[in-house]
Design a protein around this motif. Structure first.
Motif, PDB file in Angstrom:
ATOM      1  N   SER A 193      -9.638  -0.865  -5.685  1.00  0.00           N
ATOM      2  CA  SER A 193      -9.723  -0.799  -4.227  1.00  0.00           C
ATOM      3  C   SER A 193     -10.495   0.434  -3.773  1.00  0.00           C
ATOM      4  CB  SER A 193      -8.314  -0.779  -3.618  1.00  0.00           C
ATOM      5  OG  SER A 193      -8.357  -0.619  -2.221  1.00  0.00           O
ATOM      6  N   THR A 194     -10.143   1.571  -4.331  1.00  0.00           N
ATOM      7  CA  THR A 194     -10.791   2.846  -4.025  1.00  0.00           C
ATOM      8  C   THR A 194     -11.464   3.383  -5.277  1.00  0.00           C
ATOM      9  OG1 THR A 194      -9.098   3.340  -2.360  1.00  0.00           O
ATOM     10  CG2 THR A 194     -10.419   5.197  -3.160  1.00  0.00           C
ATOM     11  N   THR A 195     -12.611   4.023  -5.108  1.00  0.00           N
ATOM     12  CA  THR A 195     -13.309   4.682  -6.211  1.00  0.00           C
ATOM     13  C   THR A 195     -13.339   6.183  -5.956  1.00  0.00           C
ATOM     14  OG1 THR A 195     -14.705   2.770  -6.702  1.00  0.00           O
ATOM     15  CG2 THR A 195     -15.506   4.910  -7.441  1.00  0.00           C
ATOM     16  N   TRP A 196     -13.018   6.943  -6.991  1.00  0.00           N
ATOM     17  CA  TRP A 196     -13.110   8.399  -6.939  1.00  0.00           C
ATOM     18  C   TRP A 196     -14.160   8.833  -7.962  1.00  0.00           C
ATOM     19  CZ3 TRP A 196      -8.666   5.593  -6.819  1.00  0.00           C
ATOM     20  CH2 TRP A 196      -7.791   5.798  -5.748  1.00  0.00           C
ATOM     21  N   ALA A 197     -15.100   9.659  -7.550  1.00  0.00           N
ATOM     22  CA  ALA A 197     -16.119  10.184  -8.458  1.00  0.00           C
ATOM     23  C   ALA A 197     -16.111  11.705  -8.370  1.00  0.00           C
ATOM     24  CB  ALA A 197     -17.493   9.639  -8.098  1.00  0.00           C
TER      25      ALA A 197
END
Length: 281
Positions: A193-197
């Motif tokens: 659902s969410t992407t963290w980079a």
């Protein structure tokens, strides 16, 4: 090192992501422009989210430009969240279990960089992995151990804090073993659902990382560009290096930054390591 991309937005053809761009990930396999190595031919992996709770994955030890099955798959498959990674091995074997992205439940993880002097610190790092997670480790890379440390420190509850604690722990262990630069990383992780980079390194000279500009802004700047009209407004990319040369299409992610992508929005937050309360020496 390696090259990777993380896409989120309305479903797109994997072919449009992996093959069609001017500087596609397949092109970067032979001709990376900003990587530590020009060639990234030690295998690759794709992770994507479809109708099932767990993301699909496809790994191969073939060079990405040489795998006919990937091309067949990419022409047919569409997804709204895609991770793709091409590998340049720096010590661990070329085998499928060492190809990114790595998976735990709904979570995917991929990494460009290294943990300094990994063989010197490996035992201490592995012993810190939660015993319930340890049996899931299949390969021999520092990147996979990094993933399981982040899971141990709470990735599924609070990804930025968990990654900060994992990096803090790795730096602590590294310095116990006289490793001058324990962490070099650009990392991406997602729950579907969410992407963290994340872009960070112990010496503050991290590998390249870029995020895409808002598509509606680009359409306004380039009204006659047909490619931009094929993308939905919620399309967002985080990449090791730009996929094309369109001016204004890419923003470099600053050093020591976390990018959060959710429902078409991108937020940048400062990132710094946090030493965990309980340290294993």
């Amino acid at each position: 090192m390696c090259r990777w991309l993380a896409y989120s937005g309305s479903p797109v053809s994997l072919n449009d992501l992996l093959y069609k761009p001017e500087n596609s990930l397949v092109v970067q396999g032979k001709h990376a422009q900003l990587g530590a190595e020009t060639t990234n031919g030690d295998g690759f992996g794709i992770g994507w989210y479809g109708s099932l709770p767990i993301p699909g994955m496809y790994h191969s030890i073939q060079p990405v430009w040489h795998d006919r099955n990937l091309h067949e798959l990419s022409v047919q498959a569409k997804a709204g969240l895609v991770f793709a990674h091409i590998r340049a091995a720096i010590g661990s074997p070329v085998q499928e279990t060492n190809c990114h992205p790595f998976r735990h439940g709904r979570w995917l993880w991929m990494h460009n960089g290294y943990l300094g002097d990994f063989l010197r610190v490996k035992r201490s790092l592995v012993l810190a992995v939660d015993p319930s997670l340890y049996p899931e480790i299949e390969g021999s890379t520092d990147s996979e151990i990094f993933f399981y440390l982040a899971l141990t420190f709470g990735l599924e509850e609070d990804p930025p804090s968990a990654v900060a604690r994992a990096v803090g722990f790795i730096e602590h262990i590294g310095r116990q073993h006289d490793v001058e630069q324990p962490v070099q990383m650009t990392v991406a992780t997602t729950d579907g659902s969410t992407t963290w980079a994340f872009r960070y390194s112990s010496d503050q000279r991290s590998r390249s990382l870029f995020r895409s500009t808002d598509i509606s802004t680009l359409r306004h700047q380039y009204p006659d560009n047909p490619v931009l009209h094929e993308l939905c407004d919620d399309a967002r990319l985080v990449v090791s290096e730009p996929l094309g040369s369109l001016r204004g299409a890419w923003h470099e992610v600053p050093e020591s930054t976390c990018v959060v992508i959710h429902q078409g929005s991108a937020q940048l937050c400062p990132f710094s390591p946090t030493a965990p309360q309980v340290l294993v020496g």
